[in-house]
Each structure stands twice: as structure tokens, then as C-alpha cells.
Design an enzyme around this catalytic site. Structure first.
Site, PDB file in Angstrom:
ATOM      1  N   ASP A  88       0.858  -1.185   0.000  1.00  0.00           N
ATOM      2  CA  ASP A  88       0.000   0.000   0.000  1.00  0.00           C
ATOM      3  C   ASP A  88       0.896   1.238   0.000  1.00  0.00           C
ATOM      4  O   ASP A  88       2.100   1.160   0.246  1.00  0.00           O
ATOM      5  CB  ASP A  88      -0.910  -0.023   1.230  1.00  0.00           C
ATOM      6  CG  ASP A  88      -2.128   0.864   1.055  1.00  0.00           C
ATOM      7  OD1 ASP A  88      -2.257   1.481  -0.014  1.00  0.00           O
ATOM      8  OD2 ASP A  88      -2.950   0.938   1.982  1.00  0.00           O
ATOM      9  N   CYS A 274     -14.320 -25.016  16.590  1.00  0.00           N
ATOM     10  CA  CYS A 274     -13.419 -25.080  15.442  1.00  0.00           C
ATOM     11  C   CYS A 274     -12.458 -26.244  15.642  1.00  0.00           C
ATOM     12  O   CYS A 274     -12.164 -26.628  16.786  1.00  0.00           O
ATOM     13  CB  CYS A 274     -12.652 -23.760  15.320  1.00  0.00           C
ATOM     14  SG  CYS A 274     -11.373 -23.742  14.050  1.00  0.00           S
ATOM     15  N   CYS A 276      -9.374 -26.264  13.856  1.00  0.00           N
ATOM     16  CA  CYS A 276      -8.071 -25.879  13.314  1.00  0.00           C
ATOM     17  C   CYS A 276      -6.980 -26.347  14.285  1.00  0.00           C
ATOM     18  O   CYS A 276      -7.274 -26.720  15.431  1.00  0.00           O
ATOM     19  CB  CYS A 276      -8.014 -24.364  13.097  1.00  0.00           C
ATOM     20  SG  CYS A 276      -7.803 -23.390  14.599  1.00  0.00           S
TER      21      CYS A 276
END
Length: 539
Positions: A88, A274, A276
Site C-alpha cells: 500500500d 473449530c 483448526c
């Protein structure tokens, strides 16, 4: 189409594509986690190992902290990665603090020296609630900088031209149109961060779609600052290919835990929903009791897994032709997102033009309620009836409400009725059979086998008053606009409320209408014969 961007698959406006950069190919849709050039919650190399093939960092901060040394080392060495890096320009700092200590061309040339794969011009982001005249001047300045930037030798760096204008949609449209003539490699849509922070998703839809409809179709679209997992499917459906966000780290620092259907505070969770690697090895209690730095790191890792997983689900949905269904599921996770999907349906005519017709693998469509009917397949069916279809000459339309047995022309009592009417000398040339489908409205039986008119499952309630009203409008549109019928016989196995609403609507339009539920196909055929023989009062 850009020679750097190859589109491989499409669903709605979502694309699976390949964007070629100096450092490798980025498969889209892709999210670039934003990393601080000197202070990282998760090391960039670890982010890449998790499956993210594009990283974003801030060239303005690198220039301020490292100067010429940063340019000499290069952005890949600074971050410790070899995969594509997007930089950016300092526009975010400009939005936050009102000024930056760098000139537009200076920071662009610095990005080139850094070896960035994708650079961004120093545009002027539109601040929320800025007066119209201020926004108009800022957009003109951004356009001037955009033209100037294209004159710089970029040494293979792809360049993003950002569209600004905020909620002044005419300014957004003009900015997008002007930028589209300049030949940028990637087009960005700025301003969503403030909208997403306040869950103003309906306004985000209007912003993105206004820009999208004025930008080149073959170029990739970058949506700045999109990092909440539950809105990514909708963003992709609107045509966004690339995203960047530091949400994984910012949410972690604030003790917030991402899921595909929303973001929750860690203290609110009774368990970790979750599997993960982080959540599989850690309990919610252990996570809460960790030292702050370790907890932030673990939460950030989990958040990255969630973002990566959602992108995979989106890609699979595009390949399977089920992106609308995924968007619908996610929209029901938050009222603001649900309203945004309702706003997205306003653009169905544009979406339908670019939405695929059929794919290699044919799968059925799911319809849950009337919102599901806003998908482009329904619009396409009505448009093709209007533009391409001429019904056979018939005095009597037999309009049968859908059954659970499909295709209607091959199985069930609707198929039997059609064959019986065709076999009778009294009705074979004067009767036309159509199905009134909860998903697609009127489907002439001879078109029933065309995909996906019978390849669907629907839970739309035929007894619901709003559904009944909608189906009555479908029937009235078809009967008044398509045929020259003298009478209509509405037959139903279930859905009496819908059948009666259809009859009432058509009766008000002056048609002779009969509504019946028959015990057998033979009874229905006999009644059809009576209609031909006698003029009976509608019942």
C-alpha cells in the site's frame, strides 16, 4: 481480458482466476493478510505456510522506518518471503491522520524500488460523512494522480487504480468509468473499511456494485480492507477477486475469535467451535489463561485458519455453482448482511448477463424461501420466456402446482395428466399444461427438462400468504402476456392457498378460472372435457 489475469471459472460475478505477478501466480479469490513491516503478530513466513500466497504491507511505513536501506534490501527480504507481495502507499495513514510526508510519485517509485509485485497509487480515500464537494475534489485529484502514475516505469510491478467516492454513487460511477479507460492492471474499490466497521453492508453493496458495473470485466478487482469472514462470500459474488485485511491480528489483540458466521469475543464462548490446529489442541479456558502475547498469537493463527478456510469454501462453491447458496447461508448470520443480500438482488439483471448457464457437472438448486428466488436463474427463466418462448395455441391452460416428484414431465401425476390429455381426441389440441413452481414461477411442461427448471429442491411454503401472492403474480404475468387462453384450470395436490390466490388474481383480470383438487387423473381429464363442452361458472 488482461494478459496477466486469466479467468478459469465463474459463478454469479465471482471468479476463480490466475493473476500472474513477478514472483508467481496468485489464485483468486485471494486475501492478502496485512503485516506490519517491523512488528508482526504472526511472522509473514508462517502466514505463507498457512496457505496465503499473497501478503500485503505498507510501503509508506517501510520508507519512514528503513528509508534507502529498505529499498536496497527489498520488500521480500524485509518480510522473509518469496511469494508475491502487495504494498500500500500510505493512503490509510492519509485517511487516519489527514496527511502523509511523501509525494504521490515518490511513494510509487519507492514501491518499484522495493520490488513490490503489486503496488497502489497514493489515492485520497473518501472519509465517511465528508461533504460532497470535498469528495468530488478529492476524487479528481486521485484521477490526476492515477494518470500521472501510469507514466512511471514500473519494472513489471502491477499497479492498482483505486475507485473512490464513498456513498456518492454518481461520483463513484464517474471515477470507475474514468479509471477504466486508463488501463490499470488491477482496479481497487476504496472506502469499505468504515462501512464494514459499522456493519453497513447494504451501503457496501451499492458502493461495490456501482464501481463493478463501470469497470472492465476482464480485470481483477481488489476490495480494500475486507476481512470479516462472514461477508467474503457476498463480496466475491459481487465480483471482488482480491482482499486485504489486518483483521486477523486486530481482532486477536481485542480478544475476538473469528468463525465463518461471525466474530465473537473470547469471553463469550463456552467452547471453541473449530477444529483448526490451534483449537484442536487448546481449550477455551486454556486460551483465556494464556499470557497476553501468546493468546494474541494463537488467536491470530486461528483467525487466519478461518479466513483461509472460508476462501476455500468460496472457491468450491464457485466450481459447484453454489455460490448463491453459500452467500444466502452467510447472510442469515447477521441482519445487516441479510439486508445486504436483499440489496444485491437489485442488480440481478447485470449479474445474470455474466452468470454461467450450465457447467460440466450439473447439480440441483436449493430454494429455502422467497429470497432464494432472487438468484439469477429465476430472472433468466422469466426473461427467456418473455424473449424466446411462444406457447402452443390452446384454449385451456392447465396450471398444475408443483409436486415433489421431478421432472414433472416424466414422473408423477402431472406427467400422467399431460399424457392423458394428449391421448384424448377432445383435449389433445386445445390444452396446454404448465407447472406453477415455487422456485421459477410458471414452467411450461415442454420446457421442464431444460436445466435447472426441474433440478431443484424447495422448502418454499405454498400456503404462506406472501408466497401465494408471489405465485399469483407469476401466473398473471404469464397468462396475460404469453398466451391467448379462454380459460385456466388450476390443479393442486397441495398448496390450496396458492391455488386460490392464483384463481382470484386471474379472475380479477377477466379470465374464466376453475380451481380443483382431483382424486384421480381421470377425474381431471373429465373436468377438462367439460370445460370444452360447456360454459360453466368459475368455481
Amino acid at each position: 481480458m488482461s494478459d496477466r489475469f486469466e479467468i478459469e471459472d465463474v459463478d454469479l460475478l465471482g471468479r476463480i482466476g490466475r493473476l500472474e505477478t513477478k514472483s508467481g501466480v496468485v489464485e483468486t479469490p485471494a486475501l492478502a493478510p496485512v503485516v506490519d513491516p517491523s512488528r508482526n503478530v504472526v511472522p509473514p513466513s508462517e502466514i505463507v505456510d498457512l496457505g496465503f500466497k499473497l501478503i500485503m504491507t505498507n510501503s509508506y511505513l517501510i520508507k519512514r522506518r528503513f528509508g534507502d536501506v529498505g529499498a536496497e534490501l527489498g520488500v521480500h527480504s524485509l518480510l522473509g518471503v518469496s511469494t508475491p507481495v502487495m504494498t500500500d502507499s500510505g493512503a490509510y495513514q492519509l485517511m487516519e491522520y489527514g496527511e502523509v510526508e511523501v509525494a504521490p510519485l515518490e511513494i510509487l517509485e519507492y514501491q518499484v524500488k522495493l520490488g513490490s509485485d503489486i503496488g497502489v497509487i497514493l489515492d485520497i480515500p473518501t472519509r465517511h460523512n465528508s461533504p460532497r464537494e470535498v469528495v468530488a475534489k478529492e476524487v479528481e485529484e486521485t484521477l490526476r494522480r492515477a494518470r500521472e502514475a501510469l507514466c512511471v516505469d514500473r519494472r513489471g510491478m502491477l499497479l492498482v487504480g483505486p475507485v473512490q467516492g464513498g456513498l456518492y454513487l454518481d461520483i463513484v460511477a464517474r471515477a470507475a468509468h474514468k479509471l477504466s479507460t486508463m488501463g490499470f492492471d488491477v482496479y481497487g474499490i476504496g472506502g469499505p473499511v468504515q462501512l464494514m466497521a459499522s456493519y453497513s453492508y447494504a451501503e457496501l453493496v451499492r458502493l461495490v456494485m456501482t464501481a463493478k458495473t463501470n469497470l472492465p470485466l476482464g480485470k481483477p478487482i481488489h476490495l480494500f480492507g475486507a476481512g470479516n469472514p462472514h461477508m467474503l462470500a457476498l463480496a466475491v459474488a459481487m465480483g471482488a477477486d482480491l482482499f486485504d485485511s489486518a483483521s486477523y491480528a486486530l481482532y486477536a489483540k481485542d480478544g475476538r475469535y473469528m468463525t465463518p458466521y461471525g466474530v465473537f469475543r473470547l469471553e463469550e464462548l463456552g467452547d471453541l467451535p473449530c477444529e483448526c490446529p490451534v483449537c484442536a489442541r487448546t481449550s477455551v479456558e486454556e486460551l483465556r489463561e494464556m499470557p497476553v502475547q501468546e493468546r494474541v498469537y494463537k488467536l491470530a493463527l486461528h483467525n487466519l485458519h478461518i479466513l483461509r478456510g472460508e476462501l476455500r469454501r468460496i472457491k468450491n462453491a464457485i466450481k459447484e455453482g453454489r455460490l448463491w447458496e453459500l452467500v444466502e447461508q452467510r447472510a442469515r448470520s447477521h441482519p445487516a448482511l441479510f439486508q445486504a443480500l436483499k440489496d444485491f438482488r437489485r442488480y440481478v439483471a447485470y449479474v445474470e448477463k455474466h452468470h454461467y448457464v450450465t457447467k460440466g457437472s450439473v447439480s440441483g438448486r436449493f430454494y429455502y424461501d422467497l429470497l432464494s428466488r432472487e438468484r439469477p436463474e429465476v430472472y433468466r427463466h422469466a426473461a427467456r420466456l418473455r424473449e424466446r418462448y411462444a406457447p402452443p395455441q390452446a384454449d385451456l391452460l392447465v396450471l398444475a402446482l408443483e409436486t415433489d416428484v421431478k421432472p414433472f414431465s416424466r414422473f408423477g401425476w402431472i406427467a400422467e395428466l399431460s399424457k392423458a390429455l394428449a391421448a384424448s381426441p377432445e383435449t389433445r389440441s386445445g390444452v396446454h399444461v404448465a407447472v406453477l413452481s415455487s422456485a421459477y414461477g410458471v414452467v411450461p411442461l415442454e420446457l421442464d427438462s431444460i436445466y435447472p427448471l426441474s433440478q431443484y429442491e424447495s422448502s418454499i411454503d405454498l400456503e404462506d400468504p406472501l408466497t401465494a401472492k408471489t405465485l399469483a403474480s407469476d401466473a398473471a404475468w404469464y397468462v396475460a402476456g404469453m398466451g391467448s387462453y379462454k380459460a385456466v384450470l388450476v390443479i393442486y395436490e397441495r398448496g390450496r392457498n396458492a391455488a386460490e390466490s392464483v384463481a382470484e388474481k386471474l379472475r380479477r383480470l377477466g379470465y374464466r378460472i376453475y380451481t380443483r383438487r382431483f382424486a384421480s387423473v381421470e377425474d381431471a381429464v373429465s373436468f377438462a372435457k367439460l370445460i370444452f363442452r360447456l360454459i360453466l361458472p368459475a368455481t
